[in-house]
Design a protein around this motif. Structure first.
Motif, PDB file in Angstrom:
ATOM      1  N   SER A   7       0.635  -1.358   0.237  1.00 44.85           N
ATOM      2  CA  SER A   7      -0.088   0.304   0.157  1.00 44.85           C
ATOM      3  C   SER A   7       0.795   1.245  -0.008  1.00 44.85           C
ATOM      4  O   SER A   7       0.876   1.909  -0.710  1.00 44.85           O
ATOM      5  CB  SER A   7      -1.197  -0.101   1.229  1.00 44.85           C
ATOM      6  OG  SER A   7      -0.310   0.172   1.988  1.00 44.85           O
ATOM      7  N   GLU A   8       2.193   1.023  -0.051  1.00 46.55           N
ATOM      8  CA  GLU A   8       2.772   1.921   0.125  1.00 46.55           C
ATOM      9  C   GLU A   8       3.627   2.737  -0.948  1.00 46.55           C
ATOM     10  O   GLU A   8       3.983   3.576  -1.429  1.00 46.55           O
ATOM     11  CB  GLU A   8       4.005   2.384   1.657  1.00 46.55           C
ATOM     12  CG  GLU A   8       3.316   2.166   2.357  1.00 46.55           C
ATOM     13  CD  GLU A   8       4.681   1.939   4.152  1.00 46.55           C
ATOM     14  OE1 GLU A   8       4.071   2.827   4.915  1.00 46.55           O
ATOM     15  OE2 GLU A   8       5.500   0.836   3.567  1.00 46.55           O
ATOM     16  N   ALA A   9       3.658   1.193  -1.472  1.00 45.06           N
ATOM     17  CA  ALA A   9       4.837   1.509  -2.763  1.00 45.06           C
ATOM     18  C   ALA A   9       3.138   1.949  -4.133  1.00 45.06           C
ATOM     19  O   ALA A   9       2.935   2.378  -3.660  1.00 45.06           O
ATOM     20  CB  ALA A   9       4.332  -0.215  -3.063  1.00 45.06           C
ATOM     21  N   GLN A  19      10.705   3.838  -8.572  1.00 47.39           N
ATOM     22  CA  GLN A  19      10.990   3.568  -7.299  1.00 47.39           C
ATOM     23  C   GLN A  19      12.385   1.896  -7.326  1.00 47.39           C
ATOM     24  O   GLN A  19      13.000   2.980  -5.958  1.00 47.39           O
ATOM     25  CB  GLN A  19       9.300   3.172  -6.559  1.00 47.39           C
ATOM     26  CG  GLN A  19       9.866   2.760  -4.780  1.00 47.39           C
ATOM     27  CD  GLN A  19       8.772   1.655  -3.772  1.00 47.39           C
ATOM     28  OE1 GLN A  19       8.178   1.210  -5.055  1.00 47.39           O
ATOM     29  NE2 GLN A  19       8.903   2.492  -2.909  1.00 47.39           N
ATOM     30  N   LEU A  20      11.824   1.465  -8.025  1.00 47.70           N
ATOM     31  CA  LEU A  20      12.878   0.246  -7.235  1.00 47.70           C
ATOM     32  C   LEU A  20      14.516   0.937  -7.719  1.00 47.70           C
ATOM     33  O   LEU A  20      15.899   0.120  -7.089  1.00 47.70           O
ATOM     34  CB  LEU A  20      12.369  -0.888  -7.910  1.00 47.70           C
ATOM     35  CG  LEU A  20      11.139  -1.607  -7.138  1.00 47.70           C
ATOM     36  CD1 LEU A  20      11.304  -2.812  -8.285  1.00 47.70           C
ATOM     37  CD2 LEU A  20      11.921  -2.660  -5.841  1.00 47.70           C
ATOM     38  N   ILE A  44      15.079  -5.513  -4.538  1.00 44.28           N
ATOM     39  CA  ILE A  44      13.854  -6.532  -3.932  1.00 44.28           C
ATOM     40  C   ILE A  44      12.607  -5.994  -4.524  1.00 44.28           C
ATOM     41  O   ILE A  44      12.242  -5.530  -2.915  1.00 44.28           O
ATOM     42  CB  ILE A  44      15.453  -7.474  -3.288  1.00 44.28           C
ATOM     43  CG1 ILE A  44      15.936  -8.155  -3.884  1.00 44.28           C
ATOM     44  CG2 ILE A  44      13.723  -7.969  -3.744  1.00 44.28           C
ATOM     45  CD1 ILE A  44      16.145  -9.134  -2.721  1.00 44.28           C
ATOM     46  N   SER A  45      11.406  -5.981  -4.984  1.00 41.59           N
ATOM     47  CA  SER A  45      10.250  -6.845  -4.566  1.00 41.59           C
ATOM     48  C   SER A  45      10.511  -7.978  -4.506  1.00 41.59           C
ATOM     49  O   SER A  45      10.401  -8.748  -5.214  1.00 41.59           O
ATOM     50  CB  SER A  45       9.444  -5.967  -6.010  1.00 41.59           C
ATOM     51  OG  SER A  45       9.901  -6.351  -6.397  1.00 41.59           O
ATOM     52  N   THR A  46       8.988  -8.071  -3.774  1.00 46.21           N
ATOM     53  CA  THR A  46       8.396  -9.506  -3.558  1.00 46.21           C
ATOM     54  C   THR A  46       6.726  -9.880  -3.824  1.00 46.21           C
ATOM     55  O   THR A  46       6.581  -8.763  -3.964  1.00 46.21           O
ATOM     56  CB  THR A  46       8.375  -9.790  -2.301  1.00 46.21           C
ATOM     57  OG1 THR A  46       7.799  -9.133  -1.348  1.00 46.21           O
ATOM     58  CG2 THR A  46      10.461  -8.765  -1.479  1.00 46.21           C
ATOM     59  N   VAL A  47       6.657 -11.000  -4.083  1.00 42.63           N
ATOM     60  CA  VAL A  47       5.161 -11.889  -4.503  1.00 42.63           C
ATOM     61  C   VAL A  47       5.001 -11.133  -3.303  1.00 42.63           C
ATOM     62  O   VAL A  47       3.083 -10.400  -3.894  1.00 42.63           O
ATOM     63  CB  VAL A  47       5.705 -12.775  -4.839  1.00 42.63           C
ATOM     64  CG1 VAL A  47       7.112 -13.645  -5.853  1.00 42.63           C
ATOM     65  CG2 VAL A  47       5.835 -13.861  -3.569  1.00 42.63           C
ATOM     66  N   ASP A  86      11.229  -8.708  -8.640  1.00 41.35           N
ATOM     67  CA  ASP A  86      12.200  -8.295  -8.952  1.00 41.35           C
ATOM     68  C   ASP A  86      13.301  -7.733  -8.296  1.00 41.35           C
ATOM     69  O   ASP A  86      13.010  -7.420  -7.326  1.00 41.35           O
ATOM     70  CB  ASP A  86      11.618  -7.455  -9.893  1.00 41.35           C
ATOM     71  CG  ASP A  86      10.215  -7.690 -10.952  1.00 41.35           C
ATOM     72  OD1 ASP A  86      10.927  -6.877 -12.120  1.00 41.35           O
ATOM     73  OD2 ASP A  86       9.303  -7.541 -11.173  1.00 41.35           O
ATOM     74  N   ILE A  87      14.456  -7.708  -9.070  1.00 54.98           N
ATOM     75  CA  ILE A  87      15.375  -7.031  -8.528  1.00 54.98           C
ATOM     76  C   ILE A  87      16.908  -6.365  -9.061  1.00 54.98           C
ATOM     77  O   ILE A  87      16.502  -7.047  -9.867  1.00 54.98           O
ATOM     78  CB  ILE A  87      16.605  -7.943  -7.518  1.00 54.98           C
ATOM     79  CG1 ILE A  87      17.761  -7.518  -7.451  1.00 54.98           C
ATOM     80  CG2 ILE A  87      16.900  -9.777  -9.035  1.00 54.98           C
ATOM     81  CD1 ILE A  87      18.339  -8.656  -6.189  1.00 54.98           C
TER      82      ILE A  87
END
Length: 146
Positions: A7-9, A19-20, A44-47, A86-87
């Motif tokens: 929710s903050e992304a 952002q990443l 890193i973004s996670t599932v 994603d990384i």
């Protein structure tokens, strides 16, 4: 460690990518590299929609140290996540700053078939690769199941 709730992304794909990239770039600026002077950052973004970052950290027993990807993965695990979506990996210079062999295996440990690795320079993403492209015919956790 930086951990954000979904929710903050930022919500759109391009804003999330930006952002990443910015998180990786910020991490790169905080790297502790008194010996190599080669800053690297990772995000890193996670599932589960969380975001983590890390930077490389050297010490006097150079080349012993911690890669940016390993730092971000450690933060991710500490935060309770185990699947990388994603990384983003960023370093300066003309060539691609790809994960080292050890980090490729670390990323593989926490990846899925959909995991993407984005190789960046200060200007943005230079190349995006799937896990299979980065580490073909890899050995992973499923190989150890009886």
């Amino acid at each position: 460690m930086l951990k954000l709730k979904a929710s903050e992304a930022k919500t759109t794909k391009s804003k999330c990518d930006e952002q990443l990239f910015e998180l990786a770039k910020d991490a790169m600026s905080k790297a502790y590299v008194p010996y190599s002077r080669f800053n690297v950052g990772a995000a890193i973004s996670t599932v589960n929609g969380h975001v983590y970052s890390g930077c490389n950290v050297e010490n006097a027993a150079y080349p012993e140290g911690t890669c940016a990807e390993a730092g971000a993965i450690a933060s991710m695990v500490l935060g309770g996540d185990t699947v990388i979506k994603d990384i983003y990996v960023i370093g300066k210079g003309d060539g691609l700053v790809t994960p080292c062999g050890g980090c490729r295996q670390k990323i593989r440990e926490f990846s899925s078939a959909d995991t993407m690795i984005h190789i960046c320079g200060p200007e943005g993403v230079r190349k995006s690769l799937s896990m299979e492209e980065l580490l073909p015919f890899s050995f992973g956790p499923e190989n150890l199941k009886l």
